[in-house]
Design an enzyme around this catalytic site. Structure first.
Site, mmCIF file in Angstrom:
data_model
loop_
_atom_site.group_PDB
_atom_site.id
_atom_site.type_symbol
_atom_site.label_atom_id
_atom_site.label_comp_id
_atom_site.label_asym_id
_atom_site.label_seq_id
_atom_site.Cartn_x
_atom_site.Cartn_y
_atom_site.Cartn_z
ATOM 1 N N GLY A 1 38.066 28.313 50.992
ATOM 2 C CA GLY A 1 39.233 27.524 50.797
ATOM 3 C C GLY A 1 40.373 27.842 51.213
ATOM 4 O O GLY A 1 41.452 27.575 50.738
ATOM 5 N N ASP B 1 37.704 46.748 43.982
ATOM 6 C CA ASP B 1 38.129 47.379 45.257
ATOM 7 C C ASP B 1 39.683 46.816 45.669
ATOM 8 O O ASP B 1 39.859 47.017 46.960
ATOM 9 C CB ASP B 1 37.154 47.126 46.348
ATOM 10 C CG ASP B 1 37.161 45.667 46.599
ATOM 11 O OD1 ASP B 1 37.756 44.679 45.878
ATOM 12 O OD2 ASP B 1 36.647 45.200 47.855
ATOM 13 N N GLY C 1 35.056 35.015 45.163
ATOM 14 C CA GLY C 1 33.959 34.932 43.965
ATOM 15 C C GLY C 1 34.265 35.095 42.609
ATOM 16 O O GLY C 1 35.143 35.777 42.144
ATOM 17 N N ASP D 1 33.876 43.842 42.234
ATOM 18 C CA ASP D 1 33.716 45.094 43.321
ATOM 19 C C ASP D 1 34.750 46.362 42.637
ATOM 20 O O ASP D 1 34.651 47.162 43.283
ATOM 21 C CB ASP D 1 34.042 44.744 44.616
ATOM 22 C CG ASP D 1 33.198 43.529 45.118
ATOM 23 O OD1 ASP D 1 32.029 43.562 44.348
ATOM 24 O OD2 ASP D 1 33.373 43.007 45.965
ATOM 25 N N THR E 1 37.987 41.010 40.612
ATOM 26 C CA THR E 1 36.725 40.943 41.185
ATOM 27 C C THR E 1 35.692 42.161 40.497
ATOM 28 O O THR E 1 36.247 43.332 40.033
ATOM 29 C CB THR E 1 36.916 41.538 42.826
ATOM 30 O OG1 THR E 1 35.723 42.178 43.223
ATOM 31 C CG2 THR E 1 37.963 42.810 42.796
ATOM 32 N N ASP F 1 41.347 40.682 46.957
ATOM 33 C CA ASP F 1 41.980 40.830 48.229
ATOM 34 C C ASP F 1 42.475 39.684 49.295
ATOM 35 O O ASP F 1 43.494 39.571 49.542
ATOM 36 C CB ASP F 1 41.662 42.178 49.172
ATOM 37 C CG ASP F 1 40.163 41.628 49.694
ATOM 38 O OD1 ASP F 1 39.232 41.227 48.774
ATOM 39 O OD2 ASP F 1 39.791 41.920 50.820
ATOM 40 N N GLY F 2 41.518 38.841 49.411
ATOM 41 C CA GLY F 2 41.689 37.641 49.961
ATOM 42 C C GLY F 2 42.626 36.814 49.424
ATOM 43 O O GLY F 2 43.692 36.230 49.962
ATOM 44 N N ARG G 1 42.866 28.582 57.053
ATOM 45 C CA ARG G 1 41.556 28.414 57.891
ATOM 46 C C ARG G 1 40.991 27.461 57.277
ATOM 47 O O ARG G 1 39.525 27.662 57.256
ATOM 48 C CB ARG G 1 41.185 29.737 58.710
ATOM 49 C CG ARG G 1 40.758 30.434 57.407
ATOM 50 C CD ARG G 1 40.096 31.731 57.960
ATOM 51 N NE ARG G 1 40.186 32.844 57.097
ATOM 52 C CZ ARG G 1 39.690 34.118 57.244
ATOM 53 N NH1 ARG G 1 38.992 34.245 57.888
ATOM 54 N NH2 ARG G 1 39.856 34.698 56.229
ATOM 55 N N ARG H 1 30.377 45.066 47.936
ATOM 56 C CA ARG H 1 30.906 44.869 49.214
ATOM 57 C C ARG H 1 30.914 46.385 49.990
ATOM 58 O O ARG H 1 30.092 47.318 49.833
ATOM 59 C CB ARG H 1 32.117 44.152 49.223
ATOM 60 C CG ARG H 1 32.283 43.550 50.558
ATOM 61 C CD ARG H 1 33.338 42.452 50.459
ATOM 62 N NE ARG H 1 32.664 41.022 50.494
ATOM 63 C CZ ARG H 1 33.034 40.101 49.653
ATOM 64 N NH1 ARG H 1 34.118 40.228 49.104
ATOM 65 N NH2 ARG H 1 32.586 38.959 49.822
ATOM 66 N N LEU I 1 23.473 37.938 39.403
ATOM 67 C CA LEU I 1 23.376 38.427 38.058
ATOM 68 C C LEU I 1 24.499 39.034 37.675
ATOM 69 O O LEU I 1 25.033 38.927 36.376
ATOM 70 C CB LEU I 1 22.190 39.121 37.786
ATOM 71 C CG LEU I 1 21.056 38.515 37.405
ATOM 72 C CD1 LEU I 1 19.572 39.452 37.556
ATOM 73 C CD2 LEU I 1 20.948 37.343 36.455
HETATM 74 O O1 F6P Z 1 33.342 40.247 45.838
HETATM 75 C C1 F6P Z 1 32.167 39.856 44.900
HETATM 76 C C2 F6P Z 1 30.987 39.838 45.561
HETATM 77 O O2 F6P Z 1 30.118 39.438 44.678
HETATM 78 C C3 F6P Z 1 30.394 40.831 46.545
HETATM 79 O O3 F6P Z 1 30.103 42.052 45.461
HETATM 80 C C4 F6P Z 1 29.432 40.439 47.392
HETATM 81 O O4 F6P Z 1 29.181 41.136 48.365
HETATM 82 C C5 F6P Z 1 30.095 38.868 47.542
HETATM 83 O O5 F6P Z 1 30.906 38.713 46.641
HETATM 84 C C6 F6P Z 1 29.084 37.781 47.534
HETATM 85 O O6 F6P Z 1 29.672 36.706 47.817
HETATM 86 P P1 F6P Z 1 29.245 35.172 47.837
HETATM 87 O O7 F6P Z 1 27.714 35.071 47.568
HETATM 88 O O8 F6P Z 1 30.150 34.391 46.490
HETATM 89 O O9 F6P Z 1 29.456 34.548 49.329
#
Ligand code: F6P
Length: 364
Positions: free
Chosen positions: A78, A145, A12, A143, A141, A118-119, A82, A187, A289
């Site tokens: 991507g 996290d 994201g 998040d 991120t 993390d991914g 996988r 998340r 947003l």
């Molecule tokens: O990891 C960032 C994040 O915005 C999370 O807070 C949210 O759960 C997720 O990505 C939403 O991801 P997308 O809408 O891009 O699939």
């Protein structure tokens, strides 16, 4: 010796990606290196696309550091291990890592600077095990996290956006005497909810790390209405859950993604709270947003410190890992300490205590 590097952005988006891209490119170009940008994570190395890999010149990165999004594009579907490949008319998860490693070799890439969460760090370390050049990760991120670092770029801006939304909601909540619930991202970690909740003067903050009890929240609302304000603001992290209940999901995980998409807690709570407390309640989902807009000054600075440190580690060491901020300094942390989990809010930390001390109900 490093003379040709690549940059990609995965997962994201978050405010500050372009500031990192520019700082990496400029500090590499200033060392006489060449810099390539890979489109949409690793997609630019996988698909036959003339635009898949572009040269990042000074002109290309000029004037982008304050812009949201990423000039390279991004994806959270991507993963080269996988990757969605069309077979018999159906997209099938396929390991295309060999192709990614081969293309990186053909392009003469000595190292990759990978901006992600993390991914992305898990993907980078798996690719290196398969012969991909060394990678320096940059922690991105909203998040906040990611393991191995105290902070990720994008988080501070998301907290600002959320805080501004809480400021706006105060007046309408007050005008109608309502409970306003704001569902925020994050998340499985409650960083955005906790920080914005305190900064934005919320009355209730619900985070995944502390399962909530609806009766505790109602007690808090009654207490607040009794004392006079006659309205209340509740911040609910998308991963928050009632004691004994599961988290709420909006979209199930599929074979190409890392996570199922959380969502729905705000609406669920609004119904529960209105029924139980009797106060008129509305909910709003801030959603993407929080990911948009220009990075704030904290993120602009952090992004550039991390980007320049990534290039310095490439120039001065032969190590791979994540450039992380720990105790205010930028250090390199091995991927082994970063992948395999996420960083939650420590429920004994002083920020949680601060929330409690000022009377914020955490639902427990
Ligand atoms: O990891 C960032 C994040 O915005 C999370 O807070 C949210 O759960 C997720 O990505 C939403 O991801 P997308 O809408 O891009 O699939």
């Amino acid at each position: 010796m490093v003379t040709r590097i690549a940059i990609n952005t995965g997962g994201g988006d978050a405010p500050g990606l372009n500031a990192v891209i520019r700082s990496v490119a400029l500090s590499a170009l200033n060392r006489g290196w060449e810099v390539l940008g890979i489109r949409r994570g690793y997609q630019g190395l996988i698909e036959d696309d003339a635009e898949g890999v572009t040269e990042l010149t000074r002109e290309r990165v000029r004037g982008i550091f304050h812009q949201g999004g990423t000039i390279l594009g991004t994806t959270n579907r991507g993963d080269p291990l996988r990757y969605p490949v069309l077979r018999d008319g159906q997209k099938t998860p396929t390991d295309v890592s060999e192709r990614v490693v081969k293309r990186a070799r053909e392009l003469g890439i000595d190292a990759l600077v990978a901006l992600g969460g993390d991914g992305s760090m898990r993907i980078a370390s798996s690719l290196m095990e398969r012969g991909f050049p060394r990678v320096i990760g940059v922690p991105k991120t909203i998040d906040n996290d990611l393991r191995g670092t105290n902070v990720t770029f994008g988080f501070a801006t998301a907290v600002d956006t959320t805080t501004a939304a809480l400021d706006n909601l105060h007046s309408t909540a007050q005008a109608h005497g309502r409970v306003m619930i704001v569902e925020v991202m994050g998340r499985d970690a409650g960083w955005i909810a906790l920080h914005a909740g305190i900064a934005g003067g919320a009355d209730v903050v619900l985070i995944p790390e502390i399962p909530y009890d609806i009766d505790r929240i109602c007690e808090k609302l009654h207490d607040r209405y009794r004392r006079g304000p006659g309205f209340a603001i509740v911040v609910a992290s998308e991963g928050a859950r009632e004691t004994g209940a599961d988290k709420l999901y909006k979209i199930e995980k599929d074979a190409f993604t890392e996570h199922a998409m959380l969502g729905g807690i705000g609406a669920r709570l609004a119904q529960q709270l209105q029924e139980r407390s009797g106060y008129e309640t509305r909910s709003v989902v801030l959603g993407h947003l929080q990911r948009g807009g220009s990075p704030n000054s904290f993120d602009r600075l952090l992004a550039q410190r991390l980007g320049c440190a990534a290039v310095r580690y490439l120039a001065e060491t032969d190590r791979s890992g994540l450039v992380a901020q720990i105790a205010g300094e930028i250090v390199l942390v091995p991927f082994a300490e970063v992948v395999g989990g996420t960083r939650s809010v420590d429920t004994a930390c002083d920020t949680i205590q601060t929330a409690r001390d000022v009377g914020i109900c955490l639902g427990d």
